[in-house]
Design a protein around this motif. Sequence first.
Motif: not given
Length: 240
Positions: A69-74, A95-98, A155-162, A199-206
Amino acid sequence: MDLHGKNILVIEDDQHIFSLIKMMLKPYNVNLVFKADGESGLKEALSQDYDLILLDIMLPRKDGWEICREIKNSGKETAIIMLTAKAEETDKVLGLEIGADDYVTKPFSPRLLIARIKAVLRRFENTRNNSNEKLDYSEIALKINPSNYSVEVQGEIVNLTPKEFELLSFLAQNEEQVFKREQLLDYIWGFENYSETRTIDEHVKRIRQKLAGAGLETIPLQTVWGVGYKFSTREQKKDD
């Protein structure tokens, strides 16, 4: 995929596992660095540029999930393969989600791990070589910037996981093209088996939820029933 000269960091507290990895990678002449605990591994990962990190989950001082998580957020552009004895589906999904790029369970065969390393690095390089041009969908007030992993709604940032960003960006860069779930797993995660299609369905949903929550009225991720998904700003269908 030529592994010659690749810089690989192994964060693993089992010396035997590291010795096995070192032996199997020796013919490829890679630059290999070993760290046996989470804190020193994270410090090394953030201070140097690596092509790939092989990351154990159960580590002393800091676990692999937090490191990933910290590596990806960096903002580090480093591929990550998680190595673990934890084979439960929920652990894989987490693991895949982060942001992990692949997930290999122990014990593993040298041939399998080499194949996964090559697949992840090949896919990672292909992703980085894709156009970094900002995608501007002014008709629905959506902007996607592959160069810095940012998404804006009105114009506003949306926070998505990598991984959420990579999925949205990939579909947007291939607008109107329909992809099967298995194809998306291959392009984004590089799976060799497709038991994780949900996993794809969950990511699309989010992604849909986050875009809608930011005020986007037209959600461009469309379900193509019986096939998969596509990115389109036209002929919207109601989400299920």
